[in-house]
Design an enzyme around this catalytic site. Structure first.
Site, mmCIF file in Angstrom:
data_model
loop_
_atom_site.group_PDB
_atom_site.id
_atom_site.type_symbol
_atom_site.label_atom_id
_atom_site.label_comp_id
_atom_site.label_asym_id
_atom_site.label_seq_id
_atom_site.Cartn_x
_atom_site.Cartn_y
_atom_site.Cartn_z
ATOM 1 C CG ASP A 1 22.271 -58.563 -1.510
ATOM 2 O OD1 ASP A 1 21.827 -58.504 -0.257
ATOM 3 O OD2 ASP A 1 22.763 -59.492 -2.101
ATOM 4 C CD GLU B 1 26.254 -58.504 5.107
ATOM 5 O OE1 GLU B 1 27.139 -59.282 5.122
ATOM 6 O OE2 GLU B 1 25.027 -59.136 5.232
#
Length: 481
Positions: A47, A223
């Protein structure tokens, strides 16, 4: 005008002794020259998020496998982040909220202060994931003090994560992923205006639901939103499906002048724009961000993936997602082209024609050609590696066929698999020269085993030919992009 007919015209002009005054149009040096990186940039960092600040530093943060803290690095170059010292700026609470699953931090500089957005669970309910914000007024966020601004208050108190913020036409927005039981399983993407860096205003808009097959493999997921703006458009990438090899990037597009809070303003590309690639050994690319090169001329895609497909157990327990970079390209119609997740090691480049702007060397059925609008980006990407023949040469390895190289055969250029023979090694090796028609920004490739012959285009095919005229030199000059 076709290339052969153009030759006829030029021959006729030569008969009239006019060739000295006829100069084909040629490109200026590209506005976005080549940038290369060596991947992976950071092992066991998922991420990823990078913020390029006005102080000359890139600031990097990412999820750590222990899910227990927030880390920062900084460097003056993107590649420098790979070896930059890492500092823990915040650690999870020992009890209560913000006590588990510290996920997906992002660092932003807003109105003179630093903010970190992240998701966290609670010690007594690790899946009670919610978005939180940290603030620092220090010039250097690695050494400054951080204040907890608390949870971002959302109308729904449900599983929510991956908050990001961006500005369009002076309005700051927050986008995030959240589950709404009334909508269904999984997470959707939401958007809201912000009244300050930790507070939304008004009612959020649901702008994307995972309804396509590629968004619902393993889990029903939208997401990790991330925004890049160009050509009057707002492009929002997002990640879909489970966090294994099925993880991929989707794309939403809206006009910058539209009402972004109206879901109808956003159009979802019907297929994923960035997916696993077995040929390059990259699996589950996703949760990306965007930054720019040091000179500001190139957009850079930052993301994580794994270099193997099969995972034992829950993918969330597998620590080996790595941060990677590659250049983001743009199609002629103004849309982003992500290409494929390229192989580990040096990233590839494209070669555009000096005298035919917008046309690139590409392979088609393994024959090397010169073409425009190559939307199958990887066909026009080559990794410039140490020459197979050595002796200071270079070789051009195909991006989407690793182990295949540009080589000449009967003075034609083909992309073929390295068979290890001395002939192949020599045919696939070139002396990299300053551009014959532009010695400052251009590049030309002279044959290793046929000195004096250069890679050049002729009738839209790539050939190996001697050069003698000004037009020959132009045809044999390219720009790395």
């Amino acid at each position: 005008m076709s290339r052969p007919s153009r030759r006829v015209v030029l021959t006729g002009l030569a008969a009239l002794a006019l060739t000295a005054t006829v100069t084909p149009a040629h490109a200026a040096a590209p506005a976005s020259p080549a940038v290369t990186f060596t991947n992976p940039v950071a092992e066991q960092r998922a991420d990823p998020h990078i913020f390029k600040h006005t102080d000359g530093y890139y600031y990097f943060t990412a999820t750590v496998p222990a899910y227990d803290r927030i880390v920062l690095r900084r460097a003056t170059t993107l590649q420098g982040l790979s070896t930059a010292a890492e500092t823990t700026i915040w650690t999870k609470h020992s009890s209560g909220e913000m006590g588990a699953h510290i996920w997906a931090p992002e660092i932003h500089f807003i109105d003179g202060k630093w903010y970190v957005y992240f998701a966290a669970g609670a010690t007594n309910d690790i899946w009670k994931i919610r978005p939180y914000v940290l603030e620092s007024s220090s010039a250097n966020p690695l050494t400054g003090t951080w204040t907890e601004k608390g949870r971002i208050a959302l109308p729904l108190d449900t599983f929510s994560l991956d908050a990001t913020t961006f500005v369009v036409n002076g309005t700051r927005y927050l986008s995030w992923a959240q589950n709404d039981p009334a909508v269904g399983d999984g997470t959707n993407l939401y958007l809201a205006r912000m009244s300050n860096p930790w507070t939304i205003s008004g009612s959020p808009a649901l702008i994307s639901r995972p309804t396509n097959a590629w968004e619902t493999i393993g889990h029903t997921v939208n997401e990790g939103p991330s925004v890049i703006q160009r050509n009057g458009k707002v492009f929002m990438t997002f990640s879909a499906s489970a966090t294994d090899s099925n993880y991929c990037l989707g794309l939403l597009t809206a006009s910058a002048s539209a009402d972004l809070m109206n879901a109808a303003s956003w159009t979802k590309t019907p297929t994923p724009v960035f997916t696993s690639n077995a040929a390059t050994g990259q699996y589950g690319p996703g949760h990306n961000t965007f930054t720019t090169s040091e000179d500001g001329k190139s957009d850079v895609l930052v993301y994580h993936d794994r270099n193997y497909k099969d995972i034992t157990g829950d993918p969330l327990n597998d620590p080996n997602r790595r941060t990677r970079y590659q250049k983001l390209y743009w199609n002629a119609d103004g849309t982003p082209n992500f290409g494929i997740p390229v192989a580990d090691g040096l990233t590839p480049v494209r070669f555009s024609s000096y005298n035919y702007p917008g046309r690139f060397i590409r392979h088609w059925e393994f024959r090397a050609r010169l073409e425009a609008n190559v939307t199958n980006l990887a066909d026009s990407q080559f990794r410039v590696v140490t020459g197979l023949a050595g002796s200071g040469t270079v070789s051009l390895e195909s991006a989407n066929f690793p182990g295949y190289y540009l080589r000449h055969k009967n003075y034609e250029l083909w992309v073929e698999k390295n068979d290890g023979t001395a002939t192949f090694l020599a045919d696939a090796s070139f002396q990299r020269r300053a551009g014959l028609a532009d010695t400052t920004a251009g590049v030309s490739f002279e044959s290793y085993n046929f000195p004096g012959r250069y890679v050049r285009h002729y009738a839209n095919l790539i050939q190996l030919q001697p050069v003698s005229t000004a037009l020959d030199r132009q045809d044999a000059t390219f720009y790395a992009e």
